[in-house]
Motif scaffolding. Structure first.
Motif, mmCIF file in Angstrom:
data_model
loop_
_atom_site.group_PDB
_atom_site.id
_atom_site.type_symbol
_atom_site.label_atom_id
_atom_site.label_comp_id
_atom_site.label_asym_id
_atom_site.label_seq_id
_atom_site.Cartn_x
_atom_site.Cartn_y
_atom_site.Cartn_z
ATOM 1 N N ILE A 114 3.437 -0.963 4.097
ATOM 2 C CA ILE A 114 2.850 0.365 3.853
ATOM 3 C C ILE A 114 3.979 1.368 3.686
ATOM 4 N N LEU A 115 3.965 2.105 2.590
ATOM 5 C CA LEU A 115 4.904 3.200 2.385
ATOM 6 C C LEU A 115 4.120 4.505 2.311
ATOM 7 N N GLY A 116 4.459 5.433 3.191
ATOM 8 C CA GLY A 116 3.853 6.755 3.134
ATOM 9 C C GLY A 116 4.667 7.665 2.238
ATOM 10 N N THR A 117 3.998 8.668 1.680
ATOM 11 C CA THR A 117 4.704 9.751 1.000
ATOM 12 C C THR A 117 3.909 11.028 1.212
ATOM 13 N N SER A 118 4.559 12.181 1.014
ATOM 14 C CA SER A 118 3.924 13.482 1.279
ATOM 15 C C SER A 118 3.476 13.571 2.742
ATOM 16 N N VAL A 119 4.198 12.916 3.618
ATOM 17 C CA VAL A 119 3.932 12.953 5.060
ATOM 18 C C VAL A 119 5.044 13.773 5.704
ATOM 19 N N ILE A 145 0.852 -1.199 0.000
ATOM 20 C CA ILE A 145 0.000 0.000 0.000
ATOM 21 C C ILE A 145 0.881 1.239 0.000
ATOM 22 N N MET A 146 0.626 2.142 -0.927
ATOM 23 C CA MET A 146 1.263 3.462 -0.889
ATOM 24 C C MET A 146 0.218 4.457 -0.400
ATOM 25 N N ALA A 147 0.522 5.110 0.717
ATOM 26 C CA ALA A 147 -0.401 6.059 1.341
ATOM 27 C C ALA A 147 0.111 7.473 1.106
ATOM 28 N N ASN A 148 -0.618 8.238 0.315
ATOM 29 C CA ASN A 148 -0.175 9.567 -0.101
ATOM 30 C C ASN A 148 -0.850 10.625 0.752
ATOM 31 N N ALA A 149 -0.149 11.132 1.753
ATOM 32 C CA ALA A 149 -0.562 12.156 2.721
ATOM 33 C C ALA A 149 -0.906 11.509 4.056
ATOM 34 N N ASP A 181 12.685 7.903 16.175
ATOM 35 C CA ASP A 181 14.085 8.164 15.856
ATOM 36 C C ASP A 181 14.380 8.156 14.362
ATOM 37 N N GLY A 182 13.333 8.236 13.547
ATOM 38 C CA GLY A 182 13.533 8.232 12.104
ATOM 39 C C GLY A 182 13.170 6.933 11.426
ATOM 40 N N THR A 183 12.913 5.890 12.215
ATOM 41 C CA THR A 183 12.445 4.611 11.681
ATOM 42 C C THR A 183 11.160 4.232 12.400
ATOM 43 N N VAL A 184 10.095 3.962 11.631
ATOM 44 C CA VAL A 184 8.801 3.649 12.240
ATOM 45 C C VAL A 184 8.798 2.237 12.801
ATOM 46 N N GLY A 185 9.321 1.265 12.019
ATOM 47 C CA GLY A 185 9.293 -0.129 12.430
ATOM 48 C C GLY A 185 8.017 -0.815 11.980
ATOM 49 N N GLY A 186 7.910 -2.095 12.280
ATOM 50 C CA GLY A 186 6.727 -2.853 11.864
ATOM 51 C C GLY A 186 6.624 -2.924 10.359
ATOM 52 N N ASN A 187 5.440 -2.645 9.838
ATOM 53 C CA ASN A 187 5.189 -2.744 8.396
ATOM 54 C C ASN A 187 5.086 -1.380 7.723
ATOM 55 N N VAL A 188 5.659 -0.335 8.353
ATOM 56 C CA VAL A 188 5.508 1.033 7.840
ATOM 57 C C VAL A 188 6.855 1.716 7.646
ATOM 58 N N SER A 189 7.019 2.366 6.514
ATOM 59 C CA SER A 189 8.134 3.279 6.267
ATOM 60 C C SER A 189 7.665 4.287 5.219
ATOM 61 N N GLY A 190 8.592 4.995 4.589
ATOM 62 C CA GLY A 190 8.178 5.937 3.556
ATOM 63 C C GLY A 190 9.100 7.128 3.437
ATOM 64 N N THR A 191 8.541 8.218 2.917
ATOM 65 C CA THR A 191 9.303 9.438 2.667
ATOM 66 C C THR A 191 8.612 10.640 3.283
ATOM 67 N N SER A 192 9.413 11.629 3.650
ATOM 68 C CA SER A 192 8.894 12.846 4.292
ATOM 69 C C SER A 192 9.065 14.053 3.379
ATOM 70 N N TYR A 194 7.963 17.024 -5.420
ATOM 71 C CA TYR A 194 7.105 15.914 -5.026
ATOM 72 C C TYR A 194 7.216 14.744 -6.001
ATOM 73 N N TYR A 195 7.528 15.019 -7.237
ATOM 74 C CA TYR A 195 7.760 13.931 -8.187
ATOM 75 C C TYR A 195 8.978 13.118 -7.742
ATOM 76 N N ASP A 196 10.059 13.811 -7.383
ATOM 77 C CA ASP A 196 11.254 13.114 -6.899
ATOM 78 C C ASP A 196 10.965 12.360 -5.606
ATOM 79 N N LEU A 197 10.136 12.948 -4.742
ATOM 80 C CA LEU A 197 9.768 12.279 -3.495
ATOM 81 C C LEU A 197 9.024 10.981 -3.806
ATOM 82 N N GLY A 198 8.111 11.033 -4.774
ATOM 83 C CA GLY A 198 7.397 9.833 -5.173
ATOM 84 C C GLY A 198 8.322 8.782 -5.751
ATOM 85 N N ARG A 199 9.311 9.220 -6.527
ATOM 86 C CA ARG A 199 10.275 8.271 -7.088
ATOM 87 C C ARG A 199 11.086 7.597 -5.980
#
Length: 337
Positions: free
Chosen positions: A130-135, A110-114, A148-159, A281-286
């Protein structure tokens, strides 16, 4: 804006557009060959992937992040990746409906945008990656203690967080004599609250009076923005999705009143601002897409993947700067288009 969920008919077009953009970009036989090789490799092992994308609302920044994400996956897997792109029309409850649907369908990622999309996805599953972006700030968004910069579990993404101290510096750089700055944001967005709290601290440390003006949704944006414009020399808007979807309201109030608006990202700035420290935001998505590739190919464990960022650029809106008679400081790039 709060409508029942519908599948975006643009999903197929976006995937096709991503493939077309790959062919057009550079136009080299090497890039085409690389794409063909990747697609052939994916086809050879028979592995296919279904990616669920929940995007909070349609506006330029989130659209660009989604496109960048899809482009990377399409470049890597070709026709062996399928996107289920759905737009929540700005409604957090609809994000929950969408992400629960992804879980029922058994998507591979799952990619979660916002932020509201990320919150809904995390509540929906603790097993599907789950990968977040635009968060902006994952600790705030997910209510994490000792983040501390790492969520853990099944979640990561970009800020998409730009340095907030530098954003405060930007306002003073453009307006050295500024006395009062209104901080306009949607109270329903936790990351917006975080940003204005931080910018307020930085501005007040510089001797500038900074006052928060919170609106609950797009229905009261106009009245709150009008009050902020009446009471301040300038306004600051963070990376706020509700403002991003309604920049015309802010511009229609602030530009005639000769009140400059400084923003947390380029999309909002292009609609109502004079200047921003913005990411692409395009680069963030990439970047998010590159993380997804590693997860799907078994090359990385999402539980240990830190949240990633991208670089910021100083940009300005020439049309609004001209209308307000503002001189652009050195080092700023004009926003294209």
């Amino acid at each position: 804006m709060r409508k029942i969920t519908r599948r975006s008919f643009l999903a197929a077009a976006a995937a096709c557009g991503a493939a077309a953009a790959l062919t057009a970009c550079g136009g080299s036989s090497a890039s085409t060959a690389a794409s063909s090789t990747a697609s052939s490799a994916a086809a050879a092992d028979g592995q296919t992937y279904t990616i669920g994308i929940c995007q909070l609302v349609q506006h330029a920044a989130l659209d660009a992040a989604t496109q960048g994400f899809q482009d990377v996956l399409t470049e890597e897997f070709g026709d062996n990746v399928t996107f289920d792109l759905q737009n929540a029309q700005g409604d957090s409850a609809t994000c929950a409906t969408i992400t629960n649907g992804f879980v029922s369908a058994g998507v591979d990622l799952i990619m979660a945008n916002a932020t509201p999309a990320l919150q809904a996805a995390q509540a929906a599953t603790d097993t599907i990656p789950i990968l977040g972006t635009s968060v902006t700030e994952y600790g705030v968004a997910l209510g994490l203690d000792n983040y501390d910069g790492t969520v853990g579990g099944n979640v990561s993404g970009t800020s998409d967080l730009a340095p907030l101290g530098e954003q405060a510096d930007m306002i003073v750089e453009w307006l050295p004599d500024v006395k009062n700055v209104g901080l306009l944001y949607c109270s329903a967005e936790a990351n917006s609250q975080y940003q204005v709290d931080e910018v307020q601290k930085y501005l007040e440390a510089k001797g500038v009076t900074a006052t928060q003006y919170a609106f609950s949704d797009s229905n009261d944006l106009s009245s709150v923005c009008q009050q902020a414009a009446n009471e301040n020399d300038a306004l600051y808007v963070p990376t706020d999705n509700t403002v991003a979807a309604n920049t015309g309201i802010v511009d229609g109030i602030c530009r005639p009143a000769k009140k400059p608006v400084f923003t947390g990202e380029e999309g909002i700035c292009s609609g109502c601002g004079v200047a921003t420290l913005s990411i692409s935001y395009y680069d963030l998505g990439r970047t998010t897409g590159e993380m997804a590739v590693k997860i799907l190919k078994g090359e990385a464990d999402i539980s240990t993947m830190p949240i990633e960022n991208t670089n910021v650029t100083k940009k300005y809106n020439e049309a609004i700067c001209d209308d307000l008679g503002l001189t652009v400081p050195e080092g700023y790039e004009e926003i294209e288009g």
